[in-house]
Motif scaffolding. Structure first.
Motif: not given
Length: 113
Positions: A35-43
């Motif tokens: 979940d955290e990695m997805e957020e970083v990728q989208l940001q």
């Protein structure tokens, strides 16, 4: 608990293959990391898009800079598509009674009459 619907992870496996997590525990350490990695990728993609817009306004940007920008935009788009695919696969099917019992939203709306 092993899931019947494994989660596509936001990073590739060691040989570049698609990686999956087989669990229904959305609070497991690996689920939280994903979940955290997805957020970083989208940001990162959003920030890169802002940078690209500014760079394209600059008439002095050279071909090498634009090629580098294009490569990074391709990476960001690939990441965003993987996140969208992963999240889409985890949405419950319309009328999924098991999801409704767990309090998850379903795509079915309203009542039949």
């Amino acid at each position: 608990m092993v899931s019947a619907n494994p989660r596509l992870l936001p990073w590739p496996g060691p040989a570049g293959q698609r990686s999956y997590l087989a669990t229904d525990d959305g609070n497991s350490p690996l689920s939280q990391l994903a979940d955290e990695m997805e957020e970083v990728q989208l940001q990162t993609g959003a920030e890169l898009l802002d940078h690209a817009a500014k760079m394209l306004e600059n008439q002095k940007a050279n071909a090498l800079e634009l090629r580098f920008l294009s490569a990074r935009l391709c990476e960001a788009l690939r990441d965003a598509l993987r996140v969208a695919e992963s999240r889409g696969e985890r949405l419950p099917e319309p009328g999924d009674e098991d999801a409704e019992r767990r309090g998850l939203p379903t795509s079915a709306s309203g009542t039949s009459g």
